[in-house]
Design an enzyme around this catalytic site. Structure first.
Site, PDB file in Angstrom:
ATOM      1  N   CYS A  80      20.225  53.570  -5.551  1.00  0.00           N
ATOM      2  CA  CYS A  80      21.231  53.336  -6.598  1.00  0.00           C
ATOM      3  C   CYS A  80      22.238  54.477  -6.696  1.00  0.00           C
ATOM      4  CB  CYS A  80      20.549  53.050  -7.934  1.00  0.00           C
ATOM      5  SG  CYS A  80      21.667  52.288  -9.150  1.00  0.00           S
ATOM      6  N   GLU A 132      12.174  48.487  -7.237  1.00  0.00           N
ATOM      7  CA  GLU A 132      11.032  48.597  -8.134  1.00  0.00           C
ATOM      8  C   GLU A 132      11.161  47.699  -9.355  1.00  0.00           C
ATOM      9  OE1 GLU A 132      14.110  51.547  -9.462  1.00  0.00           O
ATOM     10  OE2 GLU A 132      13.370  50.721  -7.573  1.00  0.00           O
ATOM     11  N   HIS A 176      17.576  48.055  -7.248  1.00  0.00           N
ATOM     12  CA  HIS A 176      16.322  48.689  -7.665  1.00  0.00           C
ATOM     13  C   HIS A 176      15.163  47.855  -7.137  1.00  0.00           C
ATOM     14  CE1 HIS A 176      17.676  51.853 -10.537  1.00  0.00           C
ATOM     15  NE2 HIS A 176      18.774  51.120 -10.520  1.00  0.00           N
TER      16      HIS A 176
END
Length: 659
Positions: free
Chosen positions: A530, A640, A638
């Site tokens: 990011c 995650e 992202h």
């Protein structure tokens, strides 16, 4: 004190001066807690044992200013971390308690919001444009207060309001009154922030607010709300934020169940449950989870900064927690269980002034007028119960006897169409966070070390949890403490996400540029995520630009080097190439040439080095989703996030390339 007649007990509390608390949390009883008040400075100071080391029960009111313990900013009003050290407790049947509590309405004077609807709408517009629009975060909660004068004995007012909330507001997690010498808090909180019992930690993110129409909610009106993209993404964003906390305190990261409905008198919310295992002291759990993103925003640290910019007066206890620490008899693990609801939907009475704070969650596509309405809706449950505004009157179905008692209504969650709409939300989410987790260190990269550099977004805790599942021995370090030796020693460095403009020259951005450049110019394995992906792109000579519309909590299906992947994005800026670009040999000015030492062992003629990079970008806009080259890879999204259905697969592919 068991066996006492409830009438004299509650009468004595009303007439006396001793501090007390009333809590209703099981639907059948009211717990009456009495004891001594102790104010402490830090969560670690909450007195869970006496001078002889004997465990004792404590109810703590934790103010918002405790975020200072995590290094976050706030308007510091000095509100004390107030502890009621419980000496006696009585459980009264709910009906007996209700019969013993005062019921005459408490008159209010000069009642109204401290910020007008028009001014609050202007604040919403500023936050969307100046904060979310500049990449400061995904969502922020800005509050306003309903205020009024109260000329009634404070203890009588507290007991009256507690009875009214107990009778009028349904679906609350806790209905409570906490009465001390100079401060009263009475509320009906719908949301359990965090609990810990028998080694199991539970968090309950609630977001998305459906204001019931006149006459109450129906399956048809609720279904329209559940189809709202804004409301759905708002819930997903707070689940992501609370999973960051769960990953910090739970060895198994946290598992999602839900979504569910939280039906209240005037509102219905959507919610998930998160559960994981932890052996931490409950005070440490509380510190690591300060405070709920549903009442602050995300990422948490920057949310506190944004709140301080746009709220002009301190929050007091609003968005803090009421934390009940109860001895559990354990001699090996934590000695206390924890039950901590968020201090929302709560009325505060100090020096004859009533205050009911409420806030709206502001996201990239918030409607200012809609957010104004949300604050009215959230305040209405408390204000209607205590008589500050008219109460809702249920509308009888057409043809029904208006004088007949209302038939019990089936919970809306049991309607098949509603249940299907709720369940369909999970089709978008990452299976990784829906399934049981327990990393055993046997993943494909076992035996290697990883260092995650945190740029003030605790998505890094979720990343670290996933990295451990892939076998990496993983450690997180804050950007301000990432030494060159640490950065050089790890087998893999993950340069993490964070808020803000990657083009800034702030100390944080400079430190993240140093991390990226050291690994890049040493050909040492690097994964940039990011914000750090944007910094890497800048190092490679790729242009950076703000997006026309921020991608905060946006799920996209993108091509990552020949493989489609569903990924969650939280970005306001993007790296951008000419549409159709897939490969570049990029001549990069070394950081050494810019006057910042990388210690690079590579010969760098005249401060320049050519690095080939493969680009995964949108074919129409040129927005860069991922990069890879010699010993490095990066991703804008992202992996995650719960929004990244293909996150683990993509993460493994990029790490394999970098290594």
């Amino acid at each position: 004190m068991t066996g006492l007649d409830p009438s004299p007990l509650l009468s004595d509390l009303a007439a006396g001066s001793a501090p007390f608390a009333l809590i209703a949390r099981d639907g059948a009883t009211v717990e009456v807690l009495t004891g001594d008040v102790v104010d402490v400075e830090l969560l670690a100071d909450i007195p869970l044992t006496d001078a002889d080391g004997v465990a004792r029960e404590v109810l703590a009111l934790v103010p918002y200013r405790q975020v200072r313990e995590r290094g976050f900013v706030c308007h510091d009003d000095g509100a004390p971390l107030r502890c009621l050290v419980i000496g006696d407790r009585v459980s009264l049947p709910r009906a007996e308690a209700m019969a013993s509590l005062p019921s005459s309405p408490v008159p209010l004077a000069d009642a109204g919001f401290d910020i007008s609807d028009e001014d609050y709408a202007r604040i919403v517009r500023r936050v969307i444009a100046d904060e979310i629009g500049r990449g400061e975060g995904a969502n922020f909660v800005i509050r306003r207060d309903f205020v009024a004068g109260v000329d009634v004995d404070p203890r009588i007012a507290a007991l009256t309001w507690f009875r009214a909330l107990l009778e009028q507001e349904k679906g609350a997690y806790w209905t409570f009154a906490v009465v001390t010498d100079d401060h009263i808090a009475v509320g009906a909180s719908p949301e359990a922030h965090v609990s810990a019992k028998d080694g199991v930690v539970t968090m309950n993110p609630i977001s998305g607010t459906f204001r019931h129409p006149a006459g109450g909610a129906t399956a048809e009106t609720l279904a329209e709300f559940l189809r709202s993209t804004k409301e759905t993404e708002e819930l997903f964003m707070v689940v992501d934020e609370e999973l960051k906390m769960m990953s910090a305190v739970c060895s198994d990261g946290g598992r999602i169940t839900g979504p569910h409905l939280k039906e209240m008198s005037r509102l219905t919310h959507t919610e998930y449950m998160l559960r994981g295992s932890s052996d931490l002291d409950p005070r440490d759990i509380l510190r690591e989870t300060m405070f709920a993103p549903t009442v602050t925003g995300s990422p948490m640290q920057n949310a506190c900064t944004v709140i301080a910019r746009h709220e002009t007066v301190p929050r007091g206890y609003y968005s803090g927690v009421a934390a009940l620490f109860t001895p559990n008899g354990s001699v090996e693990g934590p000695t206390h269980d924890l039950d901590a609801p968020i201090l929302i939907r709560t009325a505060y009475l100090v020096d004859g002034r009533l205050r009911v704070p409420v806030g709206a969650t502001l996201v990239r596509h918030s409607d200012p007028d809609g957010e104004v309405g949300e604050t009215h809706g959230k305040a209405a449950g408390v204000l209607g119960a205590i008589g500050a505004i008219p109460r809702d009157v249920p509308v009888a179905p057409e043809g029904a006897d208006a004088d007949a008692p209302a038939a019990p209504r089936r919970p809306l969650a049991e309607d098949p169409a509603i249940a299907e709409l709720l369940a369909s939300r999970n089709d978008r989410l990452a299976p990784f966070w829906m399934n049981p987790q327990d990393p055993d260190g046997s993943g494909p990269f076992a035996g290697r070390t990883a260092l995650v550099v945190d740029a003030e977004d605790r998505f890094t805790t979720m990343l670290a949890h996933q990295l451990r599942h892939l076998g990496l021995d993983t450690r997180i370090v804050h950007w301000s403490q990432a030494s060159n030796d640490e950065v050089d020693a790890a087998d893999l460095v993950i340069s993490g996400p964070g808020p803000g403009d990657p083009r800034d020259d702030s100390p944080r951005m400079s430190a993240m540029r140093r991390v990226v450049s050291r690994r890049l110019f040493r050909h040492a394995p690097l994964l940039a995520v990011c914000l750090s992906h944007q910094i890497l792109a800048d190092q490679l000579g790729i242009d950076l630009a703000p997006l026309a519309q921020p991608h905060q909590g946006l799920q996209k299906s993108v091509d990552v080097f020949g493989e489609d992947a569903s990924i969650g994005f939280y970005n306001t800026f993007t790296a951008r190439v000419a549409p159709g670009t897939t490969e570049r040999g990029i001549v990069v000015e070394s950081i050494t040439a810019r006057g910042e030492s990388t210690g690079a062992p590579l010969p760098v003629p005249e401060g320049r080095i050519e690095i080939p990079a493969e680009v995964a970008a949108d074919p129409e806009t040129g927005d860069v989703y991922a990069l890879r080259g010699p010993a490095f890879a990066s991703v804008q999204g992202h992996l995650e996030s719960i929004l990244s259905r293909d996150g683990m697969r993509t993460l493994e592919r990029l790490i394999a390339h970098a290594l």
